[in-house]
Design a protein around this motif. Structure first.
Motif, PDB file in Angstrom:
ATOM      1  N   LYS A   1       0.824  -1.211   0.000  1.00 59.41           N
ATOM      2  CA  LYS A   1       0.000   0.000   0.000  1.00 59.41           C
ATOM      3  C   LYS A   1       0.865   1.270   0.000  1.00 59.41           C
ATOM      4  N   GLU A   2       1.959   1.214   0.758  1.00 57.52           N
ATOM      5  CA  GLU A   2       2.865   2.360   0.822  1.00 57.52           C
ATOM      6  C   GLU A   2       3.475   2.630  -0.549  1.00 57.52           C
ATOM      7  N   ASP A   3       3.818   1.558  -1.257  1.00 55.30           N
ATOM      8  CA  ASP A   3       4.418   1.677  -2.590  1.00 55.30           C
ATOM      9  C   ASP A   3       3.463   2.381  -3.557  1.00 55.30           C
ATOM     10  N   ILE A   4       2.188   2.075  -3.413  1.00 50.41           N
ATOM     11  CA  ILE A   4       1.192   2.676  -4.311  1.00 50.41           C
ATOM     12  C   ILE A   4       0.886   4.116  -3.911  1.00 50.41           C
ATOM     13  N   GLU A   5       0.753   4.336  -2.601  1.00 54.10           N
ATOM     14  CA  GLU A   5       0.387   5.688  -2.144  1.00 54.10           C
ATOM     15  C   GLU A   5       1.580   6.640  -2.020  1.00 54.10           C
ATOM     16  N   GLY A   6       2.779   6.073  -1.910  1.00 56.20           N
ATOM     17  CA  GLY A   6       3.960   6.928  -1.793  1.00 56.20           C
ATOM     18  C   GLY A   6       4.169   7.489  -0.402  1.00 56.20           C
ATOM     19  N   ARG A   7       3.522   6.879   0.600  1.00 53.77           N
ATOM     20  CA  ARG A   7       3.672   7.352   1.980  1.00 53.77           C
ATOM     21  C   ARG A   7       3.918   6.169   2.912  1.00 53.77           C
ATOM     22  N   PRO A   8       4.776   6.377   3.944  1.00 53.43           N
ATOM     23  CA  PRO A   8       5.113   5.268   4.832  1.00 53.43           C
ATOM     24  C   PRO A   8       4.002   4.940   5.832  1.00 53.43           C
ATOM     25  N   PHE A   9       3.896   3.687   6.188  1.00 54.77           N
ATOM     26  CA  PHE A   9       2.994   3.218   7.246  1.00 54.77           C
ATOM     27  C   PHE A   9       1.533   3.654   7.043  1.00 54.77           C
ATOM     28  N   VAL A  10       1.040   3.506   5.836  1.00 54.31           N
ATOM     29  CA  VAL A  10      -0.375   3.801   5.580  1.00 54.31           C
ATOM     30  C   VAL A  10      -1.191   2.518   5.436  1.00 54.31           C
ATOM     31  N   GLY A  11      -0.530   1.358   5.481  1.00 53.59           N
ATOM     32  CA  GLY A  11      -1.228   0.070   5.369  1.00 53.59           C
ATOM     33  C   GLY A  11      -1.589  -0.493   6.737  1.00 53.59           C
ATOM     34  N   PRO A  12      -1.843  -1.804   6.786  1.00 51.76           N
ATOM     35  CA  PRO A  12      -2.267  -2.452   8.040  1.00 51.76           C
ATOM     36  C   PRO A  12      -1.274  -2.264   9.206  1.00 51.76           C
ATOM     37  N   ALA A  13       0.039  -2.350   8.922  1.00 45.20           N
ATOM     38  CA  ALA A  13       1.025  -2.183   9.993  1.00 45.20           C
ATOM     39  C   ALA A  13       0.963  -0.759  10.555  1.00 45.20           C
ATOM     40  N   GLY A  14       0.748   0.196   9.683  1.00 49.84           N
ATOM     41  CA  GLY A  14       0.651   1.596  10.105  1.00 49.84           C
ATOM     42  C   GLY A  14      -0.576   1.842  10.974  1.00 49.84           C
ATOM     43  N   LYS A  15      -1.669   1.193  10.632  1.00 53.98           N
ATOM     44  CA  LYS A  15      -2.906   1.334  11.430  1.00 53.98           C
ATOM     45  C   LYS A  15      -2.675   0.808  12.841  1.00 53.98           C
ATOM     46  N   LEU A  16      -2.034  -0.355  12.908  1.00 56.96           N
ATOM     47  CA  LEU A  16      -1.749  -0.943  14.218  1.00 56.96           C
ATOM     48  C   LEU A  16      -0.770  -0.053  15.003  1.00 56.96           C
ATOM     49  N   LEU A  17       0.217   0.471  14.300  1.00 57.25           N
ATOM     50  CA  LEU A  17       1.177   1.365  14.953  1.00 57.25           C
ATOM     51  C   LEU A  17       0.455   2.574  15.560  1.00 57.25           C
ATOM     52  N   ASN A  18      -0.424   3.185  14.792  1.00 63.33           N
ATOM     53  CA  ASN A  18      -1.157   4.357  15.294  1.00 63.33           C
ATOM     54  C   ASN A  18      -1.983   4.031  16.531  1.00 63.33           C
ATOM     55  N   GLN A  19      -2.625   2.878  16.489  1.00 64.38           N
ATOM     56  CA  GLN A  19      -3.440   2.449  17.629  1.00 64.38           C
ATOM     57  C   GLN A  19      -2.567   2.278  18.885  1.00 64.38           C
ATOM     58  N   CYS A  20      -1.395   1.676  18.698  1.00 65.56           N
ATOM     59  CA  CYS A  20      -0.503   1.442  19.843  1.00 65.56           C
ATOM     60  C   CYS A  20       0.123   2.742  20.344  1.00 65.56           C
ATOM     61  N   LEU A  21       0.417   3.664  19.433  1.00 71.36           N
ATOM     62  CA  LEU A  21       0.950   4.966  19.850  1.00 71.36           C
ATOM     63  C   LEU A  21      -0.060   5.670  20.747  1.00 71.36           C
ATOM     64  N   GLU A  22      -1.316   5.578  20.348  1.00 75.07           N
ATOM     65  CA  GLU A  22      -2.368   6.222  21.135  1.00 75.07           C
ATOM     66  C   GLU A  22      -2.444   5.603  22.530  1.00 75.07           C
ATOM     67  N   GLU A  23      -2.378   4.270  22.568  1.00 74.18           N
ATOM     68  CA  GLU A  23      -2.421   3.588  23.871  1.00 74.18           C
ATOM     69  C   GLU A  23      -1.241   3.975  24.751  1.00 74.18           C
ATOM     70  N   ALA A  24      -0.110   4.266  24.114  1.00 76.44           N
ATOM     71  CA  ALA A  24       1.089   4.617  24.880  1.00 76.44           C
ATOM     72  C   ALA A  24       1.184   6.123  25.134  1.00 76.44           C
ATOM     73  N   ASN A  25       0.144   6.851  24.725  1.00 73.67           N
ATOM     74  CA  ASN A  25       0.130   8.301  24.932  1.00 73.67           C
ATOM     75  C   ASN A  25       1.231   9.048  24.212  1.00 73.67           C
ATOM     76  N   ILE A  26       1.528   8.610  23.012  1.00 75.03           N
ATOM     77  CA  ILE A  26       2.501   9.339  22.188  1.00 75.03           C
ATOM     78  C   ILE A  26       1.712  10.044  21.091  1.00 75.03           C
ATOM     79  N   GLU A  27       1.883  11.355  21.014  1.00 81.66           N
ATOM     80  CA  GLU A  27       1.185  12.148  19.994  1.00 81.66           C
ATOM     81  C   GLU A  27       1.703  11.778  18.613  1.00 81.66           C
ATOM     82  N   ARG A  28       0.820  11.385  17.736  1.00 86.31           N
ATOM     83  CA  ARG A  28       1.236  11.012  16.382  1.00 86.31           C
ATOM     84  C   ARG A  28       1.931  12.173  15.667  1.00 86.31           C
ATOM     85  N   SER A  29       1.541  13.391  16.027  1.00 87.43           N
ATOM     86  CA  SER A  29       2.113  14.570  15.363  1.00 87.43           C
ATOM     87  C   SER A  29       3.561  14.835  15.787  1.00 87.43           C
TER      88      SER A  29
END
Ligand code: URA
Ligand code: SF4
Length: 221
Positions: free
Chosen positions: A68-96
């Motif tokens: 998905k990243e290869d097609i969209e040209g952006r990192p971590f926009v596929g399934p692994a990225g979704k999981l990463l975002n969810q875990c960042l939120e749980e760990a209280n790390i601002e995605r920004s």
């Protein structure tokens, strides 16, 4: 026949700004991986920092772009990225405050039927791509680097580094920001049972909480 180039170095511009680097990486022929990929995928901050925030605090480094990243040209926009975002939120790390990138900028894959299956990059390809990662670290100047998985960890910490044994602990390499290595979110997605998945996710979140704690204690962000 000309000897194949195996370093991105001649392609990395002197001017170290993210827009200049991001444009230049599309022309990289530092190894063969550009041949079968749609485009290079450079690092980015997914969201703009909110008012009063310090900007990038952490650089998270994965392995290479996925389908998905290869097609969209952006990192971590596929399934692994979704999981990463969810875990960042749980760990209280601002995605920004997180800049995400990869050890290798082009998608390496092999066909299986109609699907493109991820193929692990070799040490040679990881080394060839390192000048881009160095340029990103120099430009973004993160307070902390998080290696997601063995590929990124070994790229920065050497081939004897074992994520399984040393995950979640602060590592120091001269000339680089402090480093914490943990597993890759894709490895959690590959868990065999739901119970394993839950457990691996909890350990991943625990590592990210160490990241969060480090940032709060040492940077105050
Ligand atoms: N896996 C990675 O290592 N990087 C991505 O960008 C997506 C999946
Ligand atoms: Fe260049 Fe890295 Fe792509 Fe190889 S993988 S062509 S070194 S950007």
């Amino acid at each position: 026949m000309q000897k194949a180039v195996t370093s991105a170095e001649p392609f990395v511009p002197e001017a170290r700004t993210l827009p200049v680097l991001r444009k230049a990486v599309q022309e990289c022929r530092g190894c063969d991986l550009y041949r079968n990929a749609t485009q290079a995928v450079f690092g980015e901050i997914e969201e703009k920092p909110k008012a009063g925030q310090h900007g990038v605090a952490v650089m998270m480094i994965g392995e290479q772009p996925g389908d998905k990243e290869d097609i969209e040209g952006r990192p971590f926009v596929g399934p692994a990225g979704k999981l990463l975002n969810q875990c960042l939120e749980e760990a209280n790390i601002e995605r920004s405050q997180v800049y995400v990138t990869n050890a290798v900028k082009h998608f390496k894959w092999e066909p299986r039927g109609k699907r493109r299956i991820h193929e692990k990059p070799t040490m040679r390809e990881i080394k060839a791509c390192r000048p881009w990662l160095d340029a990103e670290m120099e430009t973004v100047t993160p307070k902390l680097i998080v290696c997601l998985g063995a590929t990124a960890a070994q790229a920065l910490l050497g081939s004897s580094f074992k994520v399984t044994k040393q995950r979640g602990t602060l590592q120091h390499v001269e000339g680089l920001a402090p480093i914490i290595a943990t597993v890759h979110p894709s490895s959690i997605l590959r868990a065999q049972t739901e119970a394993d998945r839950q457990q691996e996710m909890a350990s991943f979140v625990a590592d990210l909480k160490r990241v969060s704690k480090y940032l709060k204690e040492s940077v105050g962000s």
